[in-house]
Design a protein around this motif. Structure first.
Motif, mmCIF file in Angstrom:
data_model
loop_
_atom_site.group_PDB
_atom_site.id
_atom_site.type_symbol
_atom_site.label_atom_id
_atom_site.label_comp_id
_atom_site.label_asym_id
_atom_site.label_seq_id
_atom_site.Cartn_x
_atom_site.Cartn_y
_atom_site.Cartn_z
ATOM 1 N N MET A 170 0.386 -0.906 -0.198
ATOM 2 C CA MET A 170 -0.115 -0.280 -0.109
ATOM 3 C C MET A 170 0.743 1.308 -0.386
ATOM 4 O O MET A 170 1.672 1.688 0.436
ATOM 5 C CB MET A 170 -1.425 -0.058 1.400
ATOM 6 N N THR A 171 0.695 2.474 -1.023
ATOM 7 C CA THR A 171 0.815 3.332 -0.918
ATOM 8 C C THR A 171 1.369 4.712 0.237
ATOM 9 O O THR A 171 -0.194 3.772 1.153
ATOM 10 C CB THR A 171 1.352 3.992 -2.202
ATOM 11 N N ALA A 172 2.162 5.123 0.272
ATOM 12 C CA ALA A 172 1.659 6.292 1.857
ATOM 13 C C ALA A 172 0.534 6.649 1.280
ATOM 14 O O ALA A 172 -0.412 7.445 2.538
ATOM 15 C CB ALA A 172 2.987 7.407 1.922
ATOM 16 N N ASN A 173 -0.003 7.534 0.116
ATOM 17 C CA ASN A 173 -1.023 8.237 -0.158
ATOM 18 C C ASN A 173 -2.423 7.303 0.699
ATOM 19 O O ASN A 173 -3.640 7.449 0.963
ATOM 20 C CB ASN A 173 -1.418 8.492 -1.635
ATOM 21 N N GLU A 174 -2.698 5.986 -0.148
ATOM 22 C CA GLU A 174 -3.278 4.776 -0.034
ATOM 23 C C GLU A 174 -3.828 4.940 1.553
ATOM 24 O O GLU A 174 -4.787 4.026 1.887
ATOM 25 C CB GLU A 174 -3.403 3.503 -0.637
ATOM 26 N N GLN A 175 -2.333 4.788 2.092
ATOM 27 C CA GLN A 175 -2.281 4.095 3.768
ATOM 28 C C GLN A 175 -2.952 5.532 4.721
ATOM 29 O O GLN A 175 -4.290 5.267 5.480
ATOM 30 C CB GLN A 175 -1.072 3.881 4.614
ATOM 31 N N PHE A 176 -2.666 6.628 3.949
ATOM 32 C CA PHE A 176 -3.330 7.362 4.820
ATOM 33 C C PHE A 176 -5.051 8.218 4.523
ATOM 34 O O PHE A 176 -5.643 8.283 5.354
ATOM 35 C CB PHE A 176 -2.320 9.085 3.720
ATOM 36 N N ASP A 177 -5.031 7.870 3.295
ATOM 37 C CA ASP A 177 -6.786 7.780 2.975
ATOM 38 C C ASP A 177 -7.229 6.792 3.550
ATOM 39 O O ASP A 177 -8.447 6.887 4.142
ATOM 40 C CB ASP A 177 -7.213 7.373 1.198
ATOM 41 N N GLN A 178 -7.062 5.480 3.965
ATOM 42 C CA GLN A 178 -7.108 4.253 5.498
ATOM 43 C C GLN A 178 -7.766 5.396 6.144
ATOM 44 O O GLN A 178 -8.810 4.688 6.888
ATOM 45 C CB GLN A 178 -6.213 3.082 4.941
ATOM 46 N N TYR A 179 -6.334 5.572 6.874
ATOM 47 C CA TYR A 179 -6.727 6.242 8.027
ATOM 48 C C TYR A 179 -7.756 7.112 8.129
ATOM 49 O O TYR A 179 -8.312 7.126 9.560
ATOM 50 C CB TYR A 179 -5.498 7.123 8.451
ATOM 51 N N LEU A 180 -8.193 8.279 7.129
ATOM 52 C CA LEU A 180 -9.078 9.531 7.213
ATOM 53 C C LEU A 180 -10.006 8.345 7.191
ATOM 54 O O LEU A 180 -11.085 8.957 7.406
ATOM 55 C CB LEU A 180 -8.875 10.622 6.306
ATOM 56 N N GLN A 181 -10.092 7.074 6.061
ATOM 57 C CA GLN A 181 -10.945 6.421 6.332
ATOM 58 C C GLN A 181 -12.059 5.808 8.226
ATOM 59 O O GLN A 181 -13.183 5.779 7.698
ATOM 60 C CB GLN A 181 -11.257 5.344 4.947
ATOM 61 N N GLN A 182 -11.339 5.709 8.528
ATOM 62 C CA GLN A 182 -11.124 5.594 10.158
ATOM 63 C C GLN A 182 -11.992 6.118 10.519
ATOM 64 O O GLN A 182 -13.459 6.083 10.934
ATOM 65 C CB GLN A 182 -10.353 4.952 11.116
ATOM 66 N N LYS A 183 -11.522 7.050 10.325
ATOM 67 C CA LYS A 183 -11.928 8.454 10.859
ATOM 68 C C LYS A 183 -13.733 8.863 10.652
ATOM 69 O O LYS A 183 -14.576 9.320 10.800
ATOM 70 C CB LYS A 183 -11.736 9.825 10.557
ATOM 71 N N LEU A 184 -13.850 8.730 9.536
ATOM 72 C CA LEU A 184 -15.239 8.434 9.214
ATOM 73 C C LEU A 184 -16.140 7.989 9.494
ATOM 74 O O LEU A 184 -17.330 8.171 10.064
ATOM 75 C CB LEU A 184 -15.139 8.839 7.583
ATOM 76 N N ASP A 185 -15.446 6.413 9.386
ATOM 77 C CA ASP A 185 -16.470 5.161 10.331
ATOM 78 C C ASP A 185 -16.972 5.460 11.166
ATOM 79 O O ASP A 185 -17.607 5.058 11.788
ATOM 80 C CB ASP A 185 -15.807 4.337 9.927
ATOM 81 N N GLU A 186 -15.989 6.521 12.085
ATOM 82 C CA GLU A 186 -15.710 6.609 13.718
ATOM 83 C C GLU A 186 -17.241 7.774 13.846
ATOM 84 O O GLU A 186 -18.674 7.402 14.617
ATOM 85 C CB GLU A 186 -14.639 6.910 14.312
ATOM 86 N N LYS A 187 -16.920 8.475 12.738
ATOM 87 C CA LYS A 187 -18.418 9.382 12.983
ATOM 88 C C LYS A 187 -19.897 9.040 12.611
ATOM 89 O O LYS A 187 -20.971 8.950 13.100
ATOM 90 C CB LYS A 187 -18.170 10.671 11.788
ATOM 91 N N LYS A 188 -19.520 8.447 11.445
ATOM 92 C CA LYS A 188 -20.533 7.270 10.512
ATOM 93 C C LYS A 188 -21.544 6.565 12.510
ATOM 94 O O LYS A 188 -22.344 6.224 12.226
ATOM 95 C CB LYS A 188 -20.065 6.480 9.936
ATOM 96 N N SER A 189 -20.690 5.651 12.771
ATOM 97 C CA SER A 189 -20.534 5.446 13.737
ATOM 98 C C SER A 189 -21.465 5.714 14.678
ATOM 99 O O SER A 189 -22.653 5.374 15.546
ATOM 100 C CB SER A 189 -20.077 4.000 14.143
ATOM 101 N N ILE A 190 -21.265 6.867 15.865
ATOM 102 C CA ILE A 190 -21.744 7.557 16.633
ATOM 103 C C ILE A 190 -23.000 9.134 15.465
ATOM 104 O O ILE A 190 -23.744 9.485 15.972
ATOM 105 C CB ILE A 190 -21.013 8.624 17.204
ATOM 106 N N GLY A 191 -23.065 8.705 14.366
ATOM 107 C CA GLY A 191 -24.832 9.342 13.631
ATOM 108 C C GLY A 191 -23.787 10.545 13.663
ATOM 109 O O GLY A 191 -24.868 11.793 12.998
ATOM 110 N N THR A 192 -23.049 10.888 12.986
ATOM 111 C CA THR A 192 -22.179 12.866 13.096
ATOM 112 C C THR A 192 -21.981 12.101 11.434
ATOM 113 O O THR A 192 -21.247 14.119 11.404
ATOM 114 C CB THR A 192 -21.474 13.040 13.723
ATOM 115 N N LEU A 193 -21.965 11.743 11.128
ATOM 116 C CA LEU A 193 -21.417 11.589 9.266
ATOM 117 C C LEU A 193 -21.794 12.800 8.382
ATOM 118 O O LEU A 193 -23.111 12.580 7.832
ATOM 119 C CB LEU A 193 -20.620 10.596 8.608
ATOM 120 N N ARG A 194 -21.716 13.380 7.608
ATOM 121 C CA ARG A 194 -21.620 14.724 7.175
ATOM 122 C C ARG A 194 -21.101 14.061 5.735
ATOM 123 O O ARG A 194 -20.983 13.725 4.824
ATOM 124 C CB ARG A 194 -21.473 15.618 7.005
ATOM 125 N N SER A 195 -22.503 14.460 5.142
ATOM 126 C CA SER A 195 -22.303 14.269 3.332
ATOM 127 C C SER A 195 -23.615 15.960 2.924
ATOM 128 O O SER A 195 -24.296 16.267 3.531
ATOM 129 C CB SER A 195 -23.597 13.317 2.755
#
Ligand SMILES: Cc1ncc(COP(=O)(O)O)c(C=O)c1O
Length: 371
Positions: free
Chosen positions: A1-26
């Protein structure tokens, strides 16, 4: 996995956390829905009235910051018009209300000084205060006794920040009492009128003018993105403050100025404010309040302004109610914690002068069905 992909994965985890508590914006858009959400209180943005301005002779862009090539007679005349309208000595225009607050609050106080703000103050003021390195104290929402406690504990220059109409709850600051207290403690008072500009005052000049507090309030922020239907903001106050801001406010200095036609639009919108249908707007608000009060088992926030909050439970229930109302044809948005405190999650409804009684009846009936 490239550094960019790893970073996207890290950001996605943060987004998933937001989703799990119902605060994900779109981001959504829906031009076919009935507008019970925008800040376009009189429909200026939609009405075509502002499009009548002739911008053909003007350059498309400002070509630089105000301090370099972006200044013009038009910009300065617009600022003077705004200052006169609000009964102040001077005004300085920023590209947005967010930038006005960040610029103002970041530069007028520093280490050893103290900002005291209402706990519900807008994020742009919080960000500006944070950048200033001044101490920060919060007082309980609209609680004069708590404000006094904080004023007596404050050190250095004391600056109190309030909104005249709170953007989330829609309730009004007790401006007269707050101004008197600031006087007693030799503190400066700054008022953000974002949701009062156009909506209150004989000619739409806001609550500071309505209560004749111009001399008791050090600076007032008026934004153009709400009742004026446009974009941008002005800080109004003394000539000295204007000079200070154009020297020190980084969100004014280090950015390309508004395009010249924006000033023409602002002038046009200001010319429309005195005859904007404030009576009708406030009648519609009262009508909505009467109808919603008759709905059983519904919590709502006490507010006399066009901003009305329907308490729907937690983040998930609030989102579900918003989705239901959206599906039924109403453009309303959920406001979730932590933007508002847990237990105060709500549907934020904005009433406009162009909403009809029938539309209000339909909205209230749709809310009623869900109870
Ligand atoms: C109270 C308040 N101040 C400032 C702003 C920021 O204004 P603008 O949207 O022009 O950046 C807003 C808008 O959300 C607001 O509600």
């Amino acid at each position: 996995m490239t550094a960019n992909e790893q970073f996207d994965q890290y950001l996605q985890q943060k987004l998933d956390e937001k989703k799990s508590i119902g605060t994900l914006r779109s981001l959504i858009y829906a031009s076919d829905k009935i507008d019970f959400s925008s800040n376009d209180y009189f429909g200026f943005a939609q009405s075509g009235l502002l499009n009548a301005v002739d911008k053909n002779e003007l350059p498309a862009g400002a070509t630089g910051s105000r301090s370099i090539t972006g200044n013009s007679a038009l910009a300065e005349a617009t600022e003077q018009l705004i200052a006169d309208f609000h009964n102040r000595e001077a005004a300085l225009i920023f590209n947005t209300g967010y930038m006005a607050n960040v610029g103002l609050f970041s530069c007028i106080a520093g280490k050893g000084d103290t900002y005291i703000s209402d706990e519900y103050i807008h994020a742009s003021i919080i960000d500006g205060m944070r950048l200033s390195y001044a101490n920060r104290l919060r007082f309980k929402h609209n609680d004069i006794a708590d404000l006094e406690k904080k004023l007596s504990a404050a050190t250095g220059k004391k600056i109190v920040a309030v909104e005249s109409i709170y953007s989330m709850d829609g309730d009004e600051a007790t401006l007269i009492a707050i101004a008197a207290l600031c006087k007693k403690y030799n503190a400066l008072l700054i008022v953000d009128e974002a949701h009062a500009t156009g909506v209150y005052g004989d000619k739409g000049d806001g609550l500071v003018c309505k209560y004749n507090l111009e001399k008791d309030v050090y600076a007032v922020v008026h934004t153009f993105g709400k009742a004026l239907g446009l974009h941008g903001a002005a800080v109004t106050g003394s000539n000295v403050l204007r000079n200070f801001l154009l020297n020190q406010a980084r969100s004014f200095i280090f950015t390309t100025a508004l395009p010249p036609h924006s000033y023409l639009l602002v002038q046009k919108a200001y010319s429309l404010l005195p005859t904007a249908d404030r009576n009708k707007l406030h009648q519609q608000v009262n009508y909505f309040r009467e109808q919603i009060a008759a709905v059983k088992n519904i919590g709502f926030i006490q507010s006399h302004s066009p901003i009305q909050g329907i308490l729907a439970g937690d983040n998930f229930k609030t989102k579900a109610l918003a989705a239901y109302l959206f599906e039924k044809g109403f453009f309303v948005r959920p406001i979730l914690s932590p933007t508002v405190p847990v237990g105060k999650e709500r549907i934020r409804i904005c009433i406009h002068s162009f909403n009809t009684y029938e539309q209000i009846d339909q909205l209230v009936a749709a809310i009623n069905v869900t109870q």
